[in-house]
Design an enzyme around this catalytic site. Structure first.
Site, PDB file in Angstrom:
ATOM      1  N   HIS A  22      -4.459   0.371   0.068  1.00 35.05           N
ATOM      2  CA  HIS A  22      -4.078   0.669  -1.491  1.00 35.05           C
ATOM      3  C   HIS A  22      -2.712   0.175  -1.840  1.00 35.05           C
ATOM      4  CE1 HIS A  22      -3.611   2.797  -5.011  1.00 35.05           C
ATOM      5  NE2 HIS A  22      -2.425   2.996  -4.596  1.00 35.05           N
ATOM      6  N   GLU A  23      -1.638   0.292  -1.043  1.00 36.18           N
ATOM      7  CA  GLU A  23      -0.212  -0.353  -1.082  1.00 36.18           C
ATOM      8  C   GLU A  23       0.043  -2.541  -1.120  1.00 36.18           C
ATOM      9  OE1 GLU A  23       1.923   1.662  -2.786  1.00 36.18           O
ATOM     10  OE2 GLU A  23       0.369   3.368  -2.064  1.00 36.18           O
ATOM     11  N   HIS A  26      -0.555  -3.445  -4.196  1.00 30.31           N
ATOM     12  CA  HIS A  26       0.820  -3.696  -5.161  1.00 30.31           C
ATOM     13  C   HIS A  26       1.385  -4.861  -4.248  1.00 30.31           C
ATOM     14  CE1 HIS A  26      -0.891  -0.522  -7.169  1.00 30.31           C
ATOM     15  NE2 HIS A  26      -0.316   0.651  -6.190  1.00 30.31           N
TER      16      HIS A  26
END
Length: 446
Positions: A22-23, A26
């Site tokens: 997920h990170e 980003h």
């Protein structure tokens, strides 16, 4: 205790993998948009391990493995050097900020599709949807032991888990469900389950219990008698049918363990009535108190059940990709419907689970095999994507809401509004986490 440590380990593996992905979403999109990343952290709190990359980013593994974050160069958090102004986050066009924030949930969706695709490609072992003796709503609707489920609400099902998944939406929203069944004689019929009779505050676990559908258990036959086991020492043979234990009749293999435990607690010497080659025989078996397969200690005699009909869900690579996208869409829609149902009171908030349940299911699915663990990872990744898209300040969806307001009004949301939103978001998240934790504890004690 081994189950506890196993649950903790697989929880760390699950969250570590999914949070990192997920990170990274980003991080990857921010770098493509020219934003300087100061820190990439898996976990919160003090760093257990860290290093600085050539790109100037600090990479951390922190001590609390329940999340993670990416820290950008941001003028709201300190003074920015003039030479780095072009790399500052808030100075980027709003569409780039939207892309950076949305990338986390998007990467979770990508992970879910990949996990489901691999699951379908590897093949998920399961049982055929053949029913045992029903109870509750199913018995009242006319479902009978030995019925095979062919379809639910017109959608074909091939496995027991697939049948349960297909019933989830109807149970959540209390909609009647139509089962297409075929009995042992080959006759086909439709049966409607009146799920609207279930109270609105019933959790999914209780709802499935009241529904009363059970997988057909194997027959009470000692398909395999283990060497040097109490059963072998007493003279039991492969293929013996167990009719009774201490005079208590046995209907199927699933009843043998509990009945042995009940009687062996008084005396481990048990009187078995068996059927062998058409003859009824009496045998005394002395149960042993052991830890089978490193599990909890219990009374055992050392026999294995006959195989039940298996059904493996496996597709070729192309078909698996289509099935993965369809599964992702269906599960996401179910999650949104559940959230909507809880907000309107149509679905019970008891369906909300927390970190304890996630840990337990992670451990269980990991021990069931690769395909089951892949499905679990896909479901949790999808849940993270949906959760992060909710318009709650502090979550990605909250930031996206701010950017939508910025597009409409032509200027960024004020700092005062954002601070107020952060407090509101913290309160909402604390309430959600508290409710989920309460539900977990309630499941444990019940």
């Amino acid at each position: 205790m081994s189950e506890f440590f196993g649950s903790v380990w697989w929880l760390i593996v699950t969250l570590g993998l999914l949070v990192t992905f997920h990170e990274f979403g980003h991080f990857w999109v921010a770098r493509r948009c020219g934003v300087k990343v100061l820190r990439f952290s898996v976990g919160f709190g003090r760093a257990l391990w860290k290093r600085s990359g050539r790109d100037g980013t600090e990479y951390w593994i922190a001590m609390i493995p329940l999340g993670g974050y990416v820290k950008f160069l941001d003028a709201r958090e300190g003074e920015v050097e003039p030479g780095e102004a072009a790399q500052e986050f808030t100075g980027k066009p709003v569409w780039q900020r939207i892309a950076i924030v949305a990338a986390g949930p998007a990467f979770n969706l990508i992970f879910a599709v990949a996990a489901f695709w691999l699951m379908f490609s590897v093949g998920k072992p399961d049982f055929a949807p053949i029913l045992g003796q029903p109870s509750g709503i199913a018995a009242g609707a006319g479902v009978a032991a030995g019925d095979r489920i062919l379809a639910i609400d017109g959608t074909p099902v091939a496995t027991w888990t697939g049948a349960l998944d297909a019933l989830t939406d109807d149970l959540l929203l209390r909609n009647p469900a139509t089962l297409t069944l075929r009995n042992a004689a080959g006759q086909q019929r439709d049966v409607t389950l009146p799920l609207q009779q279930l109270p609105a505050d019933t959790g999914m676990e209780q709802a499935f219990g009241q529904l009363g559908l059970k997988l057909s258990p194997p027959a009470a036959i000692a398909a395999k008698v283990m060497a040097d086991s109490p059963a072998a020492q007493a003279g039991l043979r492969d293929g013996d049918r167990i009719l009774a234990i201490n005079g208590e009749k046995i209907a199927n293999f699933a009843e043998i363990g509990p009945i042995i435990g009940k009687h062996a607690a008084k005396s481990p010497a048990l009187d078995f009535t068996i059927l062998r080659d058409g003859q009824r025989l009496g045998v005394t078996v002395t149960a042993a108190w052991r830890h089978p397969d490193a599990g909890p200690a219990r009374w055992i005699i050392g026999i294995a059940p006959p195989d039940t009909e298996r059904a493996t869900l496996r597709y070729g690579p192309l078909h698996a990709l289509g099935a993965a996208f369809a599964t992702t869409w269906d599960k996401a829609a179910t999650t949104f419907r559940m959230i909507g149902g809880m907000l309107t009171g149509q679905a019970s908030t008891k369906n909300l689970s927390g970190v304890i349940t996630i840990a337990q299911v992670a451990n269980t699915s990991a021990h069931m095999g690769l395909a089951w663990f892949l499905e679990f990872l896909g479901l949790i990744s999808l849940s993270l994507a949906v959760l992060n898209l909710l318009p709650i300040p502090l979550l990605d969806g909250g930031h996206l809401l701010y950017y939508l307001i910025e597009i409409i009004k032509g200027s960024p949301v004020s700092e005062r509004t954002m601070i107020a939103g952060q407090y509101l978001g913290m309160a909402l998240l604390a309430a959600l986490m508290g409710l989920a934790f309460y539900n977990d504890i309630l499941r444990l004690v019940s």
